[in-house]
Design a protein around this motif. Structure first.
Motif, PDB file in Angstrom:
ATOM      1  N   ALA A  71       0.856  -1.190   0.000  1.00  0.00           N
ATOM      2  CA  ALA A  71       0.000   0.000   0.000  1.00  0.00           C
ATOM      3  C   ALA A  71       0.888   1.235   0.000  1.00  0.00           C
ATOM      4  CB  ALA A  71      -0.902  -0.002   1.232  1.00  0.00           C
ATOM      5  N   LEU A  72       0.885   1.969  -1.109  1.00  0.00           N
ATOM      6  CA  LEU A  72       1.696   3.180  -1.235  1.00  0.00           C
ATOM      7  C   LEU A  72       0.853   4.338  -1.763  1.00  0.00           C
ATOM      8  CD1 LEU A  72       4.911   1.613  -2.830  1.00  0.00           C
ATOM      9  CD2 LEU A  72       4.633   2.364  -0.466  1.00  0.00           C
ATOM     10  N   THR A  73      -0.420   4.319  -1.449  1.00  0.00           N
ATOM     11  CA  THR A  73      -1.332   5.323  -2.007  1.00  0.00           C
ATOM     12  C   THR A  73      -1.341   6.619  -1.209  1.00  0.00           C
ATOM     13  OG1 THR A  73      -3.122   4.262  -0.768  1.00  0.00           O
ATOM     14  CG2 THR A  73      -2.836   3.618  -3.074  1.00  0.00           C
ATOM     15  N   THR A  74      -1.168   6.552   0.093  1.00  0.00           N
ATOM     16  CA  THR A  74      -1.234   7.761   0.919  1.00  0.00           C
ATOM     17  C   THR A  74       0.167   8.275   1.212  1.00  0.00           C
ATOM     18  OG1 THR A  74      -1.134   6.588   3.042  1.00  0.00           O
ATOM     19  CG2 THR A  74      -3.312   6.822   2.000  1.00  0.00           C
ATOM     20  N   VAL A 140      13.711   1.685  -5.903  1.00  0.00           N
ATOM     21  CA  VAL A 140      13.273   2.821  -6.729  1.00  0.00           C
ATOM     22  C   VAL A 140      12.646   2.332  -8.029  1.00  0.00           C
ATOM     23  CG1 VAL A 140      14.087   4.809  -8.053  1.00  0.00           C
ATOM     24  CG2 VAL A 140      14.941   4.430  -5.729  1.00  0.00           C
ATOM     25  N   LEU A 141      13.286   1.384  -8.682  1.00  0.00           N
ATOM     26  CA  LEU A 141      12.758   0.862  -9.939  1.00  0.00           C
ATOM     27  C   LEU A 141      11.414   0.158  -9.742  1.00  0.00           C
ATOM     28  CD1 LEU A 141      15.780  -0.591 -11.958  1.00  0.00           C
ATOM     29  CD2 LEU A 141      14.096   1.072 -12.748  1.00  0.00           C
ATOM     30  N   ILE A 142      11.310  -0.641  -8.708  1.00  0.00           N
ATOM     31  CA  ILE A 142      10.062  -1.374  -8.458  1.00  0.00           C
ATOM     32  C   ILE A 142       8.900  -0.402  -8.261  1.00  0.00           C
ATOM     33  CG2 ILE A 142       8.842  -2.860  -6.820  1.00  0.00           C
ATOM     34  CD1 ILE A 142      11.522  -4.254  -6.291  1.00  0.00           C
ATOM     35  N   VAL A 143       9.118   0.611  -7.445  1.00  0.00           N
ATOM     36  CA  VAL A 143       8.037   1.538  -7.108  1.00  0.00           C
ATOM     37  C   VAL A 143       7.662   2.415  -8.297  1.00  0.00           C
ATOM     38  CG1 VAL A 143       7.396   3.504  -5.668  1.00  0.00           C
ATOM     39  CG2 VAL A 143       8.541   1.534  -4.648  1.00  0.00           C
ATOM     40  N   PHE A 144       8.651   2.963  -8.987  1.00  0.00           N
ATOM     41  CA  PHE A 144       8.348   3.944 -10.029  1.00  0.00           C
ATOM     42  C   PHE A 144       7.979   3.312 -11.372  1.00  0.00           C
ATOM     43  CE2 PHE A 144      10.572   6.564  -6.931  1.00  0.00           C
ATOM     44  CZ  PHE A 144       9.731   7.667  -6.874  1.00  0.00           C
ATOM     45  N   THR A 145       8.233   2.021 -11.516  1.00  0.00           N
ATOM     46  CA  THR A 145       7.770   1.333 -12.727  1.00  0.00           C
ATOM     47  C   THR A 145       6.628   0.376 -12.409  1.00  0.00           C
ATOM     48  OG1 THR A 145       9.285  -0.565 -12.532  1.00  0.00           O
ATOM     49  CG2 THR A 145      10.102   1.405 -13.677  1.00  0.00           C
ATOM     50  N   GLY A 146       6.225   0.333 -11.147  1.00  0.00           N
ATOM     51  CA  GLY A 146       5.233  -0.641 -10.710  1.00  0.00           C
ATOM     52  C   GLY A 146       3.838  -0.385 -11.252  1.00  0.00           C
ATOM     53  N   ASP A 151      -6.999  -2.781  -5.933  1.00  0.00           N
ATOM     54  CA  ASP A 151      -7.166  -2.411  -4.521  1.00  0.00           C
ATOM     55  C   ASP A 151      -6.284  -1.234  -4.125  1.00  0.00           C
ATOM     56  OD1 ASP A 151      -4.677  -3.560  -4.550  1.00  0.00           O
ATOM     57  OD2 ASP A 151      -5.131  -5.159  -3.123  1.00  0.00           O
ATOM     58  N   GLY A 152      -5.573  -0.662  -5.100  1.00  0.00           N
ATOM     59  CA  GLY A 152      -4.757   0.517  -4.840  1.00  0.00           C
ATOM     60  C   GLY A 152      -3.330   0.206  -4.445  1.00  0.00           C
TER      61      GLY A 152
END
Length: 400
Positions: A71-74, A140-146, A151-152
């Motif tokens: 969960a990285l939406t907030t 960094v790569l996982i998050v920004f290319t994910g 479910d967000g």
């Protein structure tokens, strides 16, 4: 004690296999009487010992792949995630520098280690530092290319990770092959004239590089095997581990087969690339990154298959114990290795170390000097396992 899912047991055993290999490789009774597979390749080529560190980096990636989706939406979620990443990176770098300080301090206290005493000679690159950078760049790569799920939550994008891995290996080959090194030109792959070696000398200076990073024994230091530029292809080992972790999550029943096939393909690709970009661990060439990732993937697949049998899981328990506290085992091996090699006994030219004493003792029972030397390394492995086993039983783990 809570029973871990098989994929996490396999990951612990894989990490344990890597750190156990490291202990055995770095703790012989006699360096001159060590089996060839337990020695690093002198320069080009590869040995079993060369697979140890890449397997650990691969295992780091597997753990990352298994830890998603997140969960990285907030803003709170993102802050918590990046704080955890930053804390781990900082802790690993600090650990590496502390171990480097202990090394030069031991020289100052009279150890016969390569290099010089004093903070002005402390090594800046290192194994924990490389782990930290590979982990950071992979995160960094996982998050920004994910990909954002319904479910967000943010999940690994395997296509993007695969493209990034290929791009990194291609760019590294192009840089080392075509960017000229001042005074030497382009395309050299030796200890002095290669681009990674040149960059490390310019950024860190020779005094802060690996004391054995030279073409000749005790010669001028010219490179570091954990240098800055070569960390990028090393990150590919971590990224391919991320993909293995993704496969473990998405295809749990077929994961062993898929990972084994992929590992075989990577291994063959590394061999095929060797004539173009030679296999070399010290420079972590693209061919080496592929080949070593293939070895790690096949090892993971083999463990996934073996761990389906209860007798195998029981037999592999010591490796699981080591892998569950891999960073602590690594730290213990470095510190105890310094103690092991320190000349405590005798005086003057007759000073000797625990290592020499242990090897002499082993030769009293074992006639083959190679077997005696290996026996000393195995005793060190048993000692470290005995130290961390009580921690494992109490679920005490060093988490950086």
């Amino acid at each position: 004690m809570t029973v871990s899912p098989p994929r996490f047991v396999a990951l612990d055993v894989l990490r344990g296999l890597a750190v156990a290999g490291m202990v055995v490789v770095t703790s012989p009774g006699d360096w001159g009487k060590t089996y060839a597979p337990l020695l690093h390749a002198a320069w080009n080529g590869w040995t079993l010992a060369d697979m140890v560190f890449p397997t650990f980096l691969f295992a780091v990636g597997v753990a990352m792949g298994l830890s998603f989706p997140r969960a990285l939406t907030t803003p709170e979620d993102r802050k918590r995630f990046w704080f955890r990443v930053a804390r781990r990176v900082f802790a690993l770098i600090v650990l590496g520098l502390i171990l480097a300080w202990l090394y030069v301090a031991a020289i100052g206290a009279g150890a016969w280690f390569p290099g010089k005493a004093g903070l002005e000679n402390i090594r800046i690159p290192g194994v924990p530092q490389r782990i930290a950078l590979c982990y950071l760049l992979a995160a960094v790569l996982i998050v920004f290319t994910g990909r954002t799920q319904s479910d967000g939550r943010r999940d690994v994008n395997p296509v993007a990770i695969g493209i990034a891995a290929v791009a990194i290996l291609g760019l590294y080959w192009a840089a080392v092959t075509f960017i000229p090194v001042p005074g030497y030109g382009a395309g050299h792959l030796d200890e002095l004239r290669s681009l990674p070696a040149y960059i490390d000398r310019q950024i860190f200076t020779p005094a802060h590089l690996w004391p054995l990073g030279s073409a000749l024994w005790a010669g001028p230091v010219t490179y570091d095997p954990e240098g800055l530029l070569s960390t990028f292809p090393a990150m590919v080992n971590t990224l391919l581990g991320v993909l293995a972790g993704y496969v473990l999550r998405r295809f749990p029943q077929k994961a062993a087969l898929y990972i084994a096939v992929a590992g075989a393909i990577l291994f063959v690709a590394g061999l095929l690339l060797d004539p173009v970009f030679v296999i070399n661990k010290r420079l972590w060439t693209s061919s080496f990154a592929l080949l070593s990732s293939g070895v790690s993937a096949v090892a993971l697949a083999g463990l996934l298959w073996l761990l389906r049998f209860p007798v195998a899981e029981r037999a592999l328990t010591p490796l699981k114990v080591l892998g569950a506290n891999a960073i602590l085992v690594f730290t213990l091996s470095i510190v105890l290795g310094m103690v092991y090699s320190f000349p405590f006994f005798g005086s003057g030219a007759h000073r000797t170390s625990i290592q020499n004493q242990a090897n002499t003792f082993a030769l009293g029972f074992i006639s083959d000097p190679y077997v005696a030397s290996l026996a000393c390394a195995m005793v060190m492995l048993v000692l470290i396992t005995a130290i961390v086993w009580p921690l494992y039983r109490r679920s005490i783990f060093l988490r950086l």
